[in-house]
Write a protein that holds these residues in place. Structure first.
Motif, mmCIF file in Angstrom:
data_model
loop_
_atom_site.group_PDB
_atom_site.id
_atom_site.type_symbol
_atom_site.label_atom_id
_atom_site.label_comp_id
_atom_site.label_asym_id
_atom_site.label_seq_id
_atom_site.Cartn_x
_atom_site.Cartn_y
_atom_site.Cartn_z
ATOM 1 N N ASP A 115 -36.583 -66.497 -74.215
ATOM 2 C CA ASP A 115 -37.270 -65.317 -74.728
ATOM 3 C C ASP A 115 -38.633 -65.748 -75.251
ATOM 4 O OD1 ASP A 115 -37.617 -62.659 -75.343
ATOM 5 O OD2 ASP A 115 -36.547 -62.763 -77.242
ATOM 6 N N SER A 116 -39.494 -64.782 -75.529
ATOM 7 C CA SER A 116 -40.828 -65.082 -76.030
ATOM 8 C C SER A 116 -41.337 -63.928 -76.874
ATOM 9 C CB SER A 116 -41.798 -65.319 -74.869
ATOM 10 O OG SER A 116 -43.103 -65.512 -75.344
ATOM 11 N N SER A 117 -42.228 -64.241 -77.815
ATOM 12 C CA SER A 117 -42.875 -63.189 -78.601
ATOM 13 C C SER A 117 -43.977 -62.519 -77.780
ATOM 14 C CB SER A 117 -43.453 -63.773 -79.888
ATOM 15 O OG SER A 117 -44.376 -64.796 -79.577
ATOM 16 N N ASN A 118 -44.421 -63.162 -76.713
ATOM 17 C CA ASN A 118 -45.439 -62.622 -75.807
ATOM 18 C C ASN A 118 -44.728 -61.779 -74.746
ATOM 19 O OD1 ASN A 118 -46.952 -62.670 -73.198
ATOM 20 N ND2 ASN A 118 -48.503 -63.625 -74.507
ATOM 21 N N GLU A 119 -45.098 -60.511 -74.626
ATOM 22 C CA GLU A 119 -44.392 -59.588 -73.725
ATOM 23 C C GLU A 119 -44.418 -60.045 -72.266
ATOM 24 O OE1 GLU A 119 -44.795 -54.949 -72.448
ATOM 25 O OE2 GLU A 119 -45.196 -55.445 -74.543
ATOM 26 N N MET A 120 -45.566 -60.490 -71.787
ATOM 27 C CA MET A 120 -45.663 -60.922 -70.393
ATOM 28 C C MET A 120 -44.816 -62.174 -70.149
ATOM 29 S SD MET A 120 -49.125 -61.170 -68.215
ATOM 30 C CE MET A 120 -49.504 -62.872 -67.937
ATOM 31 N N MET A 121 -44.895 -63.114 -71.090
ATOM 32 C CA MET A 121 -44.108 -64.343 -70.984
ATOM 33 C C MET A 121 -42.614 -64.031 -71.049
ATOM 34 S SD MET A 121 -44.670 -67.577 -70.716
ATOM 35 C CE MET A 121 -45.119 -68.984 -71.645
ATOM 36 N N SER A 122 -42.241 -63.073 -71.914
ATOM 37 C CA SER A 122 -40.846 -62.665 -72.049
ATOM 38 C C SER A 122 -40.313 -62.102 -70.733
ATOM 39 C CB SER A 122 -40.715 -61.641 -73.172
ATOM 40 O OG SER A 122 -39.384 -61.245 -73.321
ATOM 41 N N GLN A 123 -41.094 -61.267 -70.063
ATOM 42 C CA GLN A 123 -40.675 -60.691 -68.784
ATOM 43 C C GLN A 123 -40.514 -61.773 -67.727
ATOM 44 O OE1 GLN A 123 -39.769 -57.489 -68.079
ATOM 45 N NE2 GLN A 123 -39.124 -58.379 -66.146
ATOM 46 N N LEU A 124 -41.446 -62.712 -67.697
ATOM 47 C CA LEU A 124 -41.374 -63.818 -66.741
ATOM 48 C C LEU A 124 -40.107 -64.645 -66.964
ATOM 49 C CD1 LEU A 124 -42.764 -65.448 -64.477
ATOM 50 C CD2 LEU A 124 -43.876 -66.772 -66.283
ATOM 51 N N MET A 125 -39.817 -64.950 -68.222
ATOM 52 C CA MET A 125 -38.612 -65.736 -68.534
ATOM 53 C C MET A 125 -37.344 -64.966 -68.218
ATOM 54 S SD MET A 125 -39.338 -68.013 -71.845
ATOM 55 C CE MET A 125 -40.608 -67.207 -72.738
ATOM 56 N N GLY A 181 -36.850 -72.130 -81.475
ATOM 57 C CA GLY A 181 -38.140 -72.104 -80.794
ATOM 58 C C GLY A 181 -39.282 -71.860 -81.736
ATOM 59 N N ASN A 182 -40.480 -71.729 -81.156
ATOM 60 C CA ASN A 182 -41.687 -71.601 -81.962
ATOM 61 C C ASN A 182 -42.353 -70.232 -81.853
ATOM 62 O OD1 ASN A 182 -42.787 -71.616 -79.424
ATOM 63 N ND2 ASN A 182 -43.763 -73.611 -79.606
ATOM 64 N N GLY A 183 -41.710 -69.256 -81.282
ATOM 65 C CA GLY A 183 -42.292 -67.923 -81.150
ATOM 66 C C GLY A 183 -42.791 -67.642 -79.748
ATOM 67 N N LEU A 184 -43.613 -68.536 -79.205
ATOM 68 C CA LEU A 184 -44.111 -68.334 -77.843
ATOM 69 C C LEU A 184 -42.981 -68.530 -76.840
ATOM 70 C CD1 LEU A 184 -46.410 -67.694 -75.974
ATOM 71 C CD2 LEU A 184 -46.978 -70.121 -75.918
ATOM 72 N N VAL A 185 -42.199 -69.591 -77.034
ATOM 73 C CA VAL A 185 -41.041 -69.848 -76.175
ATOM 74 C C VAL A 185 -39.835 -70.071 -77.080
ATOM 75 C CG1 VAL A 185 -40.021 -71.347 -74.450
ATOM 76 C CG2 VAL A 185 -42.469 -70.887 -74.386
ATOM 77 N N ASN A 186 -38.818 -69.244 -76.921
ATOM 78 C CA ASN A 186 -37.597 -69.337 -77.731
ATOM 79 C C ASN A 186 -36.380 -69.426 -76.819
ATOM 80 O OD1 ASN A 186 -38.988 -68.803 -80.229
ATOM 81 N ND2 ASN A 186 -39.079 -66.673 -79.611
ATOM 82 N N VAL A 187 -35.343 -70.023 -77.347
ATOM 83 C CA VAL A 187 -34.031 -69.973 -76.711
ATOM 84 C C VAL A 187 -33.155 -69.138 -77.635
ATOM 85 C CG1 VAL A 187 -32.021 -71.273 -75.942
ATOM 86 C CG2 VAL A 187 -34.303 -72.215 -75.613
ATOM 87 N N VAL A 188 -32.624 -68.050 -77.121
ATOM 88 C CA VAL A 188 -31.760 -67.168 -77.876
ATOM 89 C C VAL A 188 -30.322 -67.436 -77.446
ATOM 90 C CG1 VAL A 188 -31.186 -64.750 -78.369
ATOM 91 C CG2 VAL A 188 -33.573 -65.444 -78.073
ATOM 92 N N MET A 189 -29.438 -67.599 -78.429
ATOM 93 C CA MET A 189 -28.028 -67.851 -78.153
ATOM 94 C C MET A 189 -27.200 -66.709 -78.731
ATOM 95 S SD MET A 189 -28.578 -71.770 -79.117
ATOM 96 C CE MET A 189 -30.108 -71.304 -79.874
ATOM 97 N N GLU A 190 -26.451 -66.042 -77.865
ATOM 98 C CA GLU A 190 -25.623 -64.924 -78.293
ATOM 99 C C GLU A 190 -24.157 -65.297 -78.151
ATOM 100 O OE1 GLU A 190 -27.265 -61.916 -75.711
ATOM 101 O OE2 GLU A 190 -28.494 -61.147 -77.373
ATOM 102 N N ARG A 191 -23.387 -65.063 -79.228
ATOM 103 C CA ARG A 191 -21.960 -65.414 -79.211
ATOM 104 C C ARG A 191 -21.211 -64.482 -78.260
ATOM 105 N NH1 ARG A 191 -18.994 -66.817 -84.596
ATOM 106 N NH2 ARG A 191 -20.766 -65.628 -85.338
ATOM 107 N N VAL A 192 -20.445 -65.099 -77.347
ATOM 108 C CA VAL A 192 -19.652 -64.324 -76.398
ATOM 109 C C VAL A 192 -18.166 -64.454 -76.666
ATOM 110 C CG1 VAL A 192 -21.391 -64.331 -74.582
ATOM 111 C CG2 VAL A 192 -19.743 -66.192 -74.685
ATOM 112 N N ALA A 193 -17.773 -65.455 -77.472
ATOM 113 C CA ALA A 193 -16.368 -65.648 -77.836
ATOM 114 C C ALA A 193 -16.286 -66.464 -79.107
ATOM 115 C CB ALA A 193 -15.607 -66.351 -76.716
ATOM 116 N N ASP A 194 -15.238 -66.201 -79.903
ATOM 117 C CA ASP A 194 -15.007 -67.000 -81.101
ATOM 118 C C ASP A 194 -14.298 -68.285 -80.731
ATOM 119 O OD1 ASP A 194 -16.185 -65.185 -82.841
ATOM 120 O OD2 ASP A 194 -14.319 -64.047 -83.074
ATOM 121 N N GLU A 195 -14.543 -69.312 -81.486
ATOM 122 C CA GLU A 195 -13.920 -70.623 -81.238
ATOM 123 C C GLU A 195 -12.580 -70.677 -81.919
ATOM 124 O OE1 GLU A 195 -13.651 -74.692 -80.026
ATOM 125 O OE2 GLU A 195 -14.565 -72.929 -79.232
#
Length: 120
Positions: free
Chosen positions: A32-42, A106-120
């Motif tokens: 993900d990214s805080s920059n809209e164009m970069m976010s769409q590309l990613m 991440g630093n805002g421009l390039v982020n890695v977002v992790m979403e929980r899909v299952a409990d451990e």
């Protein structure tokens, strides 16, 4: 009276040893990214490549079958935000807690977002 104090100490130690950080589970990653164009590309790129899974346990993280143990994994609050902190050999890796099932690194421009899909 001594027996009561001893019992209270044992109960406290048991309670503290059972504590966890609350973010154990299986997470899917996406860029993900805080920059809209970069976010769409990613977003387009991750759709082609797919997402990866990370498992966070009480004292470890597992990615691609490789497990890394940490001295401690804890939640820290600072300036009104919460962070998940991985501590190993005196070094810290800090991830932002977006909500109870989403983490971000991440630093805002390039982020890695992790979403929980299952409990451990």
């Amino acid at each position: 009276m001594k027996l009561l104090k001893l019992g209270a100490c044992i109960a406290l130690v048991t309670l503290l040893s059972a504590c966890d950080h609350g973010f154990e589970g299986v997470y899917e990653t996406r860029a993900d990214s805080s920059n809209e164009m970069m976010s769409q590309l990613m977003s387009d790129f991750s759709g082609l490549v797919g997402s990866e899974q990370i498992v966070i346990g009480k004292d470890y993280m597992e990615h691609n079958g490789e497990r890394t143990y940490f001295d401690d994994i804890l939640v820290r609050e600072s300036a009104g935000k919460r962070y998940l902190v991985f501590v190993k050999d005196g070094q810290e890796e800090v991830w932002t807690i977006v909500d109870d099932s989403t983490l971000m690194k991440g630093n805002g421009l390039v982020n890695v977002v992790m979403e929980r899909v299952a409990d451990e």
